[in-house]
Scaffold this active site. Structure first.
Site, short mmCIF file in Angstrom:
data_model
loop_
_atom_site.label_atom_id
_atom_site.label_comp_id
_atom_site.label_asym_id
_atom_site.label_seq_id
_atom_site.Cartn_x
_atom_site.Cartn_y
_atom_site.Cartn_z
N LYS A 196 7.72 -9.43 -6.37
CA LYS A 196 7.07 -10.70 -6.71
C LYS A 196 6.05 -10.49 -7.83
O LYS A 196 6.03 -11.20 -8.81
CB LYS A 196 6.39 -11.24 -5.45
CG LYS A 196 5.69 -12.54 -5.61
CD LYS A 196 5.14 -13.01 -4.26
CE LYS A 196 4.15 -14.13 -4.43
NZ LYS A 196 3.56 -14.53 -3.15
N GLU A 202 5.48 1.55 -5.79
CA GLU A 202 6.73 2.09 -5.24
C GLU A 202 7.93 1.51 -5.98
O GLU A 202 8.84 2.24 -6.39
CB GLU A 202 6.87 1.72 -3.74
CG GLU A 202 5.89 2.42 -2.82
CD GLU A 202 4.58 1.67 -2.67
OE1 GLU A 202 4.25 0.83 -3.53
OE2 GLU A 202 3.87 1.94 -1.68
N GLY A 258 5.26 -12.78 0.54
CA GLY A 258 6.26 -11.71 0.57
C GLY A 258 7.04 -11.66 1.86
O GLY A 258 8.28 -11.62 1.88
N ARG A 259 6.34 -11.67 2.99
CA ARG A 259 7.03 -11.53 4.29
C ARG A 259 7.75 -12.80 4.70
O ARG A 259 8.40 -12.82 5.75
CB ARG A 259 6.03 -11.08 5.35
CG ARG A 259 4.81 -11.97 5.51
CD ARG A 259 3.74 -11.27 6.35
NE ARG A 259 2.48 -11.99 6.38
CZ ARG A 259 1.53 -11.93 5.44
NH1 ARG A 259 1.72 -11.19 4.35
NH2 ARG A 259 0.40 -12.59 5.57
N LYS A 495 -4.32 1.05 -1.54
CA LYS A 495 -3.68 1.09 -2.87
C LYS A 495 -4.71 1.52 -3.91
O LYS A 495 -4.43 2.32 -4.80
CB LYS A 495 -3.16 -0.29 -3.26
CG LYS A 495 -1.96 -0.78 -2.51
CD LYS A 495 -1.43 -2.04 -3.22
CE LYS A 495 -0.64 -2.91 -2.30
NZ LYS A 495 -0.35 -4.23 -2.85
C1 G6Q Z 1 4.07 -9.39 2.25
C2 G6Q Z 1 3.24 -8.54 1.43
C3 G6Q Z 1 3.91 -7.27 0.95
C4 G6Q Z 1 4.69 -7.41 -0.34
C5 G6Q Z 1 4.95 -6.02 -0.91
C6 G6Q Z 1 5.78 -6.04 -2.17
O1 G6Q Z 1 3.74 -10.48 2.67
O2 G6Q Z 1 2.69 -9.28 0.42
O3 G6Q Z 1 4.71 -6.67 1.93
O4 G6Q Z 1 5.87 -8.09 -0.12
O5 G6Q Z 1 3.73 -5.38 -1.16
O6 G6Q Z 1 5.15 -6.79 -3.16
P1 G6Q Z 1 5.90 -7.18 -4.50
O7 G6Q Z 1 7.06 -8.04 -4.13
O8 G6Q Z 1 4.89 -7.88 -5.34
O9 G6Q Z 1 6.39 -5.90 -5.12
#
Ligand code: G6Q
Length: 530
Positions: A196, A202, A258-259, A495
């Site tokens: 996102k 990573e 994200g989740r 982080k």
């Molecule tokens: C979920 C969090 C987290 C996120 C990851 C990946 O709700 O925000 O798990 O999805 O850190 O983030 P990016 O999609 O920005 O790489």
């Protein structure tokens, strides 16, 4: 408070007593909606408990919170954002305007773009750099950009296109990349890079390594990148700087957490596997549960019931964890998916106003598929000193009818909830002829609460309903605790500190270290011994 007084009276009552006294209990404490049969009779509750929990939900303003989410208000207060994963599964033609943008139309434009691309990959009209068709899709992403598609791909494997497999790379550990790509032909591999933010260490590191892997096989020909990489992101500049053609970028929006992003373009690898039609069946399942949550009275509302039961154990029985035990191998990854969903959403120590809470918030979520767990950790649930409420999830029909397997599987699931609720007493053991000295070790007290969630069959639609059920259960708990279930500031600090340590590990000269003594020594030792 009424619930506290009620708890004091009820806590000594056992499930055995409650069932013995009330023959209509099982029928009454069972609900069926959208093909989901939800049996909550094996919970340590009475009609009064449920009425008081419903009152609590109203006092905490749950109905207004639900409405606020569906209207696109900025209920993610700490990030000042709307929370609109529900818009990702609205049928075409409906309207939802947020900040002047018609979001449902935007959602469907991206779904169409995804479908066109997925069809090309599935039909073989999308070709790799050397003209070969894609045989493996590798999703690169982490957290919300990994767990959703990974869980759903595993869950819906039976529906995926033969000859096309999807693999997942998430960990920064190079082992993940090395093992997942071992044996793959770069000429037949398509990477779907999901991030996102396009800032995640990573994902960007794995994507760079993937690029080198593809370029090494194409003799360094940069034009191969466009044929072997597509991106899912909100950050067009980051994507284009990486070398991915933004024509092959699938966007989403900051109002998708994200989740909660499985239904967005983050689900692209899943859509490639199962096809656009199955993917829309899944979205339809999500949407039906959204509507159920939005419109059903609280008393008949499955996510509300589940959320309130979780609050009951968390805040009154002081249960620290909750186990999710799917009796279906396809759902093997559901517990870890739900672990993120619930723990990242509700693991919060301040309320919506930023005040430290004086009560417990989200429990620890864990689990494994049955029957495997029965031969491992169930012992603690049956006879340990901790109360672990459990969700048992099963299907009446199997997708793999092999001899007696399914009956044996389901017999075990039903037996577990029976054993946990009613146990085995001294008298029963005595009657069975167990030696007197051994009886204390063998007594199972029972009175361990469980929900049974029984569906007809695992389909894309039923998976959608199940996941949305847990999403809204998570929401319900967050509303009761008055917390922001949609931020995740707690993951930032680690982080930040890692960014500081990276150059200390990578520098040629011994760095000046200014951490605590423990961390300094760990860094020195690592540098010496690596
Ligand atoms: C979920 C969090 C987290 C996120 C990851 C990946 O709700 O925000 O798990 O999805 O850190 O983030 P990016 O999609 O920005 O790489």
């Amino acid at each position: 408070m009424a619930l506290e007084q009620h708890f004091d009276q009820l806590k000594e009552l056992t499930l055995g007593e409650m069932f013995a006294k009330d023959r209509s209990r099982a029928g009454r404490l069972t609900k069926e909606a959208l093909g989901i049969y939800f049996d909550y009779s094996k919970h340590r509750v009475t009609d009064e408990t449920l009425a008081l929990l419903m009152r609590l939900a109203r006092e905490c303003g749950l109905p207004a919170r639900i409405q606020a989410m569906f209207e696109g208000r900025r209920i993610n207060v700490s990030e000042q954002r709307a929370v609109l994963h529900i818009a990702l599964r609205e049928p075409p033609g409906t309207s939802l305007v947020v900040d002047g943008q018609e979001v449902v139309a935007a959602v469907h434009a991206v779904l169409d773009q995804m479908a066109a691309f997925a069809d090309r990959v599935r039909s073989g009209s999308w070709r790799g750099h050397t003209g070969k068709r894609v045989s493996t899709v590798v999703n690169i992403g982490i957290g919300g950009s990994d767990l959703g598609p990974r869980m759903a791909y595993e869950a819906l494997r039976a529906y995926s296109q033969p000859g096309l497999s999807v693999r997942f790379i998430s960990n920064i550990d190079g082992t993940d990349f090395a093992e997942v790509t071992r044996g793959l032909d770069p000429a037949e591999t398509l990477f779907v890079v999901c991030s996102k933010s396009w800032h995640t260490l990573e994902t960007l590191t794995n994507a760079e390594t993937a690029k080198e892997w593809v370029l090494a096989a194409s003799g360094g020909d940069e034009s191969a990148v466009a044929r072997h990489f597509v991106a899912v992101s909100t950050n067009a500049k980051g994507v284009s700087d990486f070398g991915i053609d933004t024509a092959n970028m699938f966007p989403f929006w900051d109002w998708v957490g994200g989740r909660y992003s499985l239904d967005s373009a983050i689900g692209l690898s899943l859509m490639i596997a199962i096809g656009p039609e199955r993917f829309s069946e899944m979205l339809q399942g999500f949407h039906e549960m959204d509507e159920h949550f939005r419109t059903s009275p609280l008393e008949d509302n499955l996510p509300v019931l589940m959320g309130l039961l979780a609050v009951w154990y968390n805040n009154f029985f002081e249960a620290e964890s909750l186990a999710v035990l799917p009796y279906d191998q396809y759902l093997a990854r559901l517990p870890s998916y739900l672990q993120q969903l619930e723990m990242e959403s509700n693991g919060k120590h301040v309320d919506l106003k930023g005040q430290t809470v004086s009560y417990q918030t989200g429990p620890i979520i864990w689990g494994q598929p049955g029957t495997n767990g029965q031969h491992a950790f169930y012992q603690l649930i049956h006879q340990g000193t901790k109360l672990v409420p459990c969700d048992f999830i099963g299907f009446c029909q199997t997708l793999n009818p092999l001899g007696r397997h399914h009956d044996l599987l389901m017999a075990n699931m039903f037996a577990q909830t029976e054993a946990l609720a009613f146990g085995r007493s001294t008298a029963e053991l005595r009657q069975a002829g167990v030696a007197e000295w051994q009886i204390p070790y063998r007594v199972c007290e029972g009175n361990r609460p469980t929900s049974t969630i029984l569906l007809d069959r695992l389909t894309p639609g039923s998976l959608g309903k199940l996941v949305a059920l847990y999403e809204h259960k998570t929401f319900t708990q967050g509303a009761i605790w008055g917390i922001d279930s949609f931020d995740q500031w707690g993951v930032e600090l680690g982080k930040l500190l890692a960014d500081r340590i990276i150059p200390e590990l990578e520098s040629a000269a011994d760095p000046e270290l200014d951490h605590d003594d423990s961390t300094n020594e760990l860094i020195r030792r690592y540098r010496r011994l690596r």
